[in-house]
Structures are given as structure tokens and as C-alpha cells.
Scaffold this motif. Structure first.
Motif, short mmCIF file in Angstrom:
data_model
loop_
_atom_site.label_atom_id
_atom_site.label_comp_id
_atom_site.label_asym_id
_atom_site.label_seq_id
_atom_site.Cartn_x
_atom_site.Cartn_y
_atom_site.Cartn_z
N TRP A 109 0.82 -1.21 0.00
CA TRP A 109 0.00 0.00 0.00
C TRP A 109 0.85 1.27 0.00
O TRP A 109 0.50 2.26 -0.64
CB TRP A 109 -0.96 -0.03 1.19
N TYR A 113 0.62 4.21 -2.72
CA TYR A 113 0.11 5.52 -2.35
C TYR A 113 1.20 6.60 -2.24
O TYR A 113 0.95 7.77 -2.56
CB TYR A 113 -0.63 5.44 -1.02
N PHE A 163 -3.56 6.16 -9.99
CA PHE A 163 -3.66 6.91 -8.75
C PHE A 163 -3.90 8.40 -9.01
O PHE A 163 -4.70 9.03 -8.33
CB PHE A 163 -2.37 6.74 -7.94
N TYR A 241 -13.51 3.21 2.51
CA TYR A 241 -13.06 4.06 1.42
C TYR A 241 -12.61 5.40 2.00
O TYR A 241 -12.94 5.73 3.14
CB TYR A 241 -14.21 4.28 0.43
N LEU A 253 -10.09 8.69 -4.54
CA LEU A 253 -9.50 7.85 -5.58
C LEU A 253 -10.59 7.23 -6.45
O LEU A 253 -11.60 6.75 -5.93
CB LEU A 253 -8.63 6.77 -4.95
N TYR A 257 -9.73 2.37 -9.90
CA TYR A 257 -8.36 2.23 -9.39
C TYR A 257 -8.37 1.63 -7.99
O TYR A 257 -7.72 0.62 -7.73
CB TYR A 257 -7.64 3.58 -9.36
N ARG A 258 -9.11 2.25 -7.10
CA ARG A 258 -9.07 1.87 -5.67
C ARG A 258 -9.58 0.44 -5.45
O ARG A 258 -9.01 -0.33 -4.66
CB ARG A 258 -9.88 2.87 -4.87
#
Length: 298
Positions: A109, A113, A163, A241, A253, A257-258
Motif C-alpha cells: 500500500w 500511495y 492513482f 473508502y 481515488l 483504481y481503488r
């Protein structure tokens, strides 16, 4: 000497191409009531220096809940990097009613990110991993495999968002404070049938992130995660989320994607089962940012 150089080169290639999974299994808990199990997890995490942010019990999902924590060293790394890396502030731990525990794999992650800022945060990320392992145990990684060097620009397939997609931006305000007040107000009022799970605010850096419970019975997270079957429940640590603020702009996001980042092993046909979820999520986040209509092309 040539053999040593070749071995070193091969090691670097293997390390660069190493695949990572989004979740790591922890040691199972004894059977018991879910709230007590979550409390036990919280105590273990606090003993290893993590700071509690909140609990999340997703509406419509009976399998378990999520414990949210953060880490001071990682927050300092995020503060130093600034920008949209604030979305990485929370560490998520899934607790199943049957005693199974899983947590978000830090390197996976943070690479996704923090992106180009990950090398500067790597020491903090390794510390998070070591202390999660000590607190919760470590078992098999699961949820899919993504090469480590792809995570900074992860894309499930060509034409899908990354992202930094322009679709992440929801609304610009006159100031950071104005944006912060709007999101806080929306969550406090349950706009879009939402509720706040946690918040992390770095006012001096004009950064903030909120965990958003999407509680609508027909179109909330229970609806789309439930449609993923066993994989949805097992990836409990994907939730909640996020909506976040950088300077005077509110972002969330893109769902394509997320969701793909959290469920990279799903087939295209499985994603088609929740094809409306990204639009529903976007609409919900727009409501929190007080945007009534999405922009053309979104």
C-alpha cells in the motif's frame, strides 16, 4: 568477479520484480464476540506503539469489522512527502467473526500511495511491518500478486484510471479550512448515507484524510463488496473508502483504481458484477464535497 557481478545483477532484478500481495494473514483469535475480538486486536496494536483511529463495522456485511490505526513515524514520512500521500495514513486490520485476522501489507500500500516518495519512507514502512508482525503474527500473503515496481503507477488494465487520474479531484475551495469544514459537515450530517470512521488532519501541511462508511442499504459498500462473494468478505481490510484534502482541493481515488488495487486478483467478469460501484462511489464522494453533478466525461 564476473560471477559475483552477475549474481548481484540477478538479485537486483528479482528484488525489483518481486510480487507483493495486498493483505497478510495474522494469527487467528479464539472464538468470541466480535467487539471483544476487535478490542483484543486494538490492545495488541497499542502495545506495539500504534495509535487507534477507529473501528468500522460495514453495513450489510456480517463477516466482521475493521480496526484502524496509524503510526507516528509513518505520519512523519507522509508529512515530509506531502501531497496525496496523505491517503496512506491509516493502517487497516480486518477481524472476522470466525477469528481470522488480516492486515494491509505495508509495502504494497505504501508503494502504491506514496509512489516516488516511497524510498524516503521505506525505513518507517519496514518498522510498521515488523511491529504488525509482532502484534498480530504473520501468515500467508493473499489477495493477488502485483510486481512491486508496478505499484507506483498501478493500473488494472489499459484505459483504466491510475492513482493520479484527473477524476480523483472533486472540488476546489477557497482555502484548506473551507474544504475541511465542508467534508466534516457532510460526514457529520450523514450526507449520501455516510458516516465518519476516522480522520487524520495535518493542518500545517494542509492535508487531511477521512475514512468514509458508505451505509446505503441498496448502494453502499455492503452492496458491492457483498457481490464479490467470499473474496469480498476476506478482503475486509480494504475498507473503509477514503476522501482526502490537499491544500484547497477535495479528492477521492477513482473506484476503478481503488477497488482494483484492493482486489487485484479478480477477473474481469467479477469486476463486471460491480461495474456500477465506481459511479456510485463517485456520486457519494461528490455529495460529501457538495458537488451535485459530476463533470462531463466522469
Amino acid at each position: 568477479m564476473k560471477k559475483l557481478l552477475l549474481a548481484g545483477w540477478l538479485f537486483m532484478v528479482v528484488s525489483t520484480c518481486q510480487a507483493l500481495s495486498p493483505y497478510t494473514s495474522g494469527a487467528p483469535l479464539p472464538a468470541g464476540e466480535l467487539q471483544a475480538q476487535m478490542g483484543a486486536v486494538e490492545k495488541k496494536l497499542q502495545a506495539e506503539g500504534f495509535t487507534l483511529l477507529g473501528r468500522h463495522l460495514p453495513k450489510g456485511l456480517q463477516a466482521g469489522g475493521v480496526v484502524l490505526v496509524t503510526d507516528s513515524a509513518m505520519l512523519q514520512a507522509i508529512r515530509a512527502s506531502g501531497g496525496s500521500g496523505i491517503v496512506a495514513a491509516a493502517i487497516r486490520v480486518g477481524v472476522q467473526r470466525d477469528g481470522r485476522v488480516s492486515y494491509t501489507t505495508p509495502e504494497y500500500w505504501y508503494r502504491a500511495y506514496l509512489r516516488q516518495a516511497y524510498p524516503q519512507a521505506e525505513a518507517a514502512a519496514r518498522s510498521v511491518q515488523a511491529r504488525l508482525t509482532k502484534a498480530l503474527g504473520t501468515g500467508a500473503s493473499f489477495g493477488g500478486d502485483v510486481p512491486a515496481d508496478r505499484l507506483a503507477n498501478y493500473q488494472y488494465m489499459t484505459s483504466m484510471e491510475r492513482f493520479d487520474s484527473f477524476r480523483a479531484e472533486l472540488r476546489a475551495f477557497g482555502s484548506f479550512d473551507e474544504a475541511l469544514q465542508m467534508v466534516r459537515k457532510g460526514l457529520a450530517n450523514g450526507v449520501g448515507t455516510t458516516a465518519k470512521v476516522y480522520e487524520v488532519v495535518m493542518a500545517d501541511r494542509k492535508l487531511a484524510v477521512f475514512g468514509v462508511a458508505m451505509n446505503d442499504a441498496a448502494r453502499g459498500e455492503g452492496w458491492w463488496v457483498g457481490k464479490l462473494g467470499a473474496a469480498g468478505q476476506e478482503h475486509m481490510a480494504a475498507l473503509p473508502y477514503e476522501i482526502f484534502i490537499v491544500d484547497n482541493k477535495v479528492y477521492s481515488l477513482p473506484g476503478r483504481y481503488r477497488i482494483a488495487l484492493a482486489w487485484p486478483s479478480l477477473s474481469m467478469s467479477e469486476f463486471m458484477n460491480i461495474r456500477y460501484a465506481p459511479d456510485v462511489i463517485l456520486k457519494t464522494m461528490n455529495q460529501l464535497a457538495d458537488v451535485q453533478e459530476t463533470r462531463p466525461g466522469d
